[in-house]
Design a protein around this motif. Sequence first.
Motif, PDB file in Angstrom:
ATOM      1  N   VAL A   1     -25.184  47.336 -19.260  1.00 14.58           N
ATOM      2  CA  VAL A   1     -24.027  48.084 -19.699  1.00 14.58           C
ATOM      3  C   VAL A   1     -23.061  48.278 -18.416  1.00 14.58           C
ATOM      4  O   VAL A   1     -21.773  48.061 -18.567  1.00 14.58           O
ATOM      5  N   MET A   2     -23.709  48.395 -17.167  1.00 13.34           N
ATOM      6  CA  MET A   2     -22.699  48.390 -15.891  1.00 13.34           C
ATOM      7  C   MET A   2     -21.590  47.067 -15.936  1.00 13.34           C
ATOM      8  O   MET A   2     -20.815  47.246 -15.775  1.00 13.34           O
ATOM      9  N   LYS A   3     -22.556  46.213 -16.258  1.00 14.22           N
ATOM     10  CA  LYS A   3     -21.621  44.879 -16.070  1.00 14.22           C
ATOM     11  C   LYS A   3     -20.651  44.547 -17.184  1.00 14.22           C
ATOM     12  O   LYS A   3     -19.357  44.356 -17.065  1.00 14.22           O
ATOM     13  N   ALA A   4     -21.090  45.227 -18.434  1.00 12.34           N
ATOM     14  CA  ALA A   4     -19.913  45.230 -19.518  1.00 12.34           C
ATOM     15  C   ALA A   4     -18.868  45.964 -19.016  1.00 12.34           C
ATOM     16  O   ALA A   4     -17.881  45.711 -19.400  1.00 12.34           O
ATOM     17  N   LEU A   5     -19.214  47.104 -18.476  1.00 11.30           N
ATOM     18  CA  LEU A   5     -18.108  48.212 -17.816  1.00 11.30           C
ATOM     19  C   LEU A   5     -17.303  47.488 -16.827  1.00 11.30           C
ATOM     20  O   LEU A   5     -16.137  48.214 -16.840  1.00 11.30           O
ATOM     21  N   GLY A   6     -17.563  46.372 -16.376  1.00 12.88           N
ATOM     22  CA  GLY A   6     -17.039  45.725 -15.331  1.00 12.88           C
ATOM     23  C   GLY A   6     -17.624  46.009 -13.656  1.00 12.88           C
ATOM     24  O   GLY A   6     -16.890  45.338 -12.897  1.00 12.88           O
ATOM     25  N   PHE A   7     -18.776  46.308 -13.656  1.00 14.32           N
ATOM     26  CA  PHE A   7     -19.310  46.352 -12.238  1.00 14.32           C
ATOM     27  C   PHE A   7     -19.814  44.881 -12.014  1.00 14.32           C
ATOM     28  O   PHE A   7     -20.211  44.261 -13.092  1.00 14.32           O
TER      29      PHE A   7
ATOM     30  N   ALA B   1     -15.169  40.484 -14.203  1.00 14.80           N
ATOM     31  CA  ALA B   1     -15.656  41.800 -14.323  1.00 14.80           C
ATOM     32  C   ALA B   1     -14.599  42.605 -14.032  1.00 14.80           C
ATOM     33  O   ALA B   1     -14.373  43.757 -14.473  1.00 14.80           O
TER      34      ALA B   1
ATOM     35  N   LEU C   1     -17.654  38.665 -21.698  1.00 20.17           N
ATOM     36  CA  LEU C   1     -18.926  38.769 -21.235  1.00 20.17           C
ATOM     37  C   LEU C   1     -19.417  37.369 -21.396  1.00 20.17           C
ATOM     38  O   LEU C   1     -20.410  37.229 -20.802  1.00 20.17           O
TER      39      LEU C   1
ATOM     40  N   LEU D   1     -14.553  52.372 -10.936  1.00 23.61           N
ATOM     41  CA  LEU D   1     -13.838  50.857 -10.651  1.00 23.61           C
ATOM     42  C   LEU D   1     -12.458  51.159 -10.477  1.00 23.61           C
ATOM     43  O   LEU D   1     -11.740  50.114 -10.242  1.00 23.61           O
TER      44      LEU D   1
ATOM     45  N   ARG E   1     -12.534  43.037 -17.218  1.00 23.23           N
ATOM     46  CA  ARG E   1     -13.292  44.041 -18.172  1.00 23.23           C
ATOM     47  C   ARG E   1     -13.020  45.604 -17.743  1.00 23.23           C
ATOM     48  O   ARG E   1     -12.654  46.384 -18.625  1.00 23.23           O
TER      49      ARG E   1
END
Lengths: 232, 389
Positions: free
Chosen positions: B295-301, A81, A57, A113, A84
């Motif tokens: 949260v979405m960015k942390a999930l990989g978006f 991204a 992050l 994803l 992750r």
Amino acid sequence: MAEAIQLRSVTKAYQRAGESLRVLDELDLTMAGGTFYALMGPSGSGKTTLLNLVGGLDHADSGAVLVGDVDLTRLDGGELAAWRAGNVGFVFQGFNLLPVLTARENVELPLQLTPLSRRQRRAQAERALQLVGLGDRMDHKPRELSGGQEQRVAIARAIATDPQVILADEPTGDLDRTTADAVLQLLQRLNRELGKTILMVTHDPQAAGYADKIIHLDKGKLGRIETNPGRG
Amino acid sequence: MPWKLLWRNVVGHPVRSLLTVGAVAVAVFLVCVLNAVTSGLTRTLDAAAANRLLVQSAVSLFVDLPLSYQQKMASVPGIEAICKWQWFGGRYEQDKGGFFAQFGIDPETFLPSYPEMKITKGSYDDFKKLRTACVVGDELADKYGWQVGQTVPISGTIFQRTDGRPWEFTVAAIYRSSSPAVDNQTLWFQFDYLRESLEQGGATGPLGVGVYMLRMAPGTDPVAVQQAVDAMFENGPQRVQTTTEAEFNRQFISMLGDVPTLLQMIGGAVLFAIFFAVLNTMLMAGRERTRDLGVMKALGFTDRATGMLLVAESLLLCGLGAAAGIGVGLLAEAPFAVATASFLPGFGFDEGTLLLGAAIAVGVGLVAGVLPGRRAARLTAIAALREVG
């Protein structure tokens, strides 16, 4: 075998009121794959920063952060991204579920994803929810769940894509003792039964007691590493 | 794109979403109506016949021309027929608040000069034979339920009967015009009925002609006829202005001011207001969802995906608004067309108008979504998660 985590001479500083504040200072640390680590230390010691670096992050100012063979410091934003999405799961103190989605949809979110079909995503989300004991709460929205249930949904979301590493930032900080113990036991099960590498930031010595090893940080430097009796 | 999340975000705030969709719908509807009015004006002008010229007073349309001009103009080469037009300005006794036009005309030359008008009921010959007869548009007849043979009482405002009673016209025929150059809500009666009433003391009012219509023979140069007619009355007693039908219509419309520009300005103002309304909604949505975006960015978006989520939400709201606005517009088209037929016979939503409404909604949605979308894309996961706690 879960992937090992290595931090090599990692430095991270933040600018605060015009001054550079070094949060991690030439930190060297190796964590074995498949181990449950608790990360402890006073406020400002760099625990969350370390977690963010390992989770891709944030970027280190210098040094290398390796998860398995991947050096995260060499990846750009888009690559991080994508990394992750497939390699790490997050559990936050405030649960951070999306309020407009049901428990199942929250767990399905990271699976969007992946190349899985809609049906496969649904099945995988349901498996994850059943694993955390919420098979009967799949269609409930976060506001219809208790704090402990919300955190278990968050854990199901973290493991939905089957990542090898789970990063938890004060996962029991908002829970009562009984609920916190249930959540910690669940994390312990994920480590023992599924072989997940878990790195958990906590202030709570009782929570740290569930980990195999306890890493102490102080002022951005590595302190001692303890092995919990009967583990490791 | 997480479509389910997109949809849930929209329906998750029903009041805000409905208000935004409603505002866009009203704006799209208004823009469509305003554009339909402008297009209608253009269509009316475009539909004007090339073989018809109109002669009016050079002073004003409201100044009558002498009756004697007709015979003089008949001598101009190329003029095939002449028809008087006199504005009557009466009110229907059963609906004094309503409005429709009435004109006194010459029956012999009127219909042959307007081939776009077809008699659908009754007989034009009956109209020619009976002094008090009239021909009415089918929409007007439908509006008031008039039938052939029925007597229609009209009270005069410019021309009043000396016995104090309303004028009575008998419906001899009903017509339908296929061109916006002639509307379907007008009552035409014999000019001679009016003239005789005035000459014999049965009515009071000015005895003259508002406009002469000149029908030209095929191959006639309209400019030559215009110049000849204008020159004929250069020294009075009333100077005249001869124009093509299109120019006459244009001048008539311009008496209301620069209508197209005015309508475009109103449309622009509506768009401006609605843009800020949608932008405000999307900025609020973006702020509220800072944590979710983190949260979405942390999930990989990716940054792009999270930014596009807000742009897509803005587009969805505006798209729904456009659909609602266009839908209401299509439902309202027929009643609007009837209500405006007498002064805007070309009113209607054509494909271009509907596409314009949709394009404007998409444009507003896109632009209003870009600002919060860009903010969302630039936000780091850490900053987003930290912002709320």
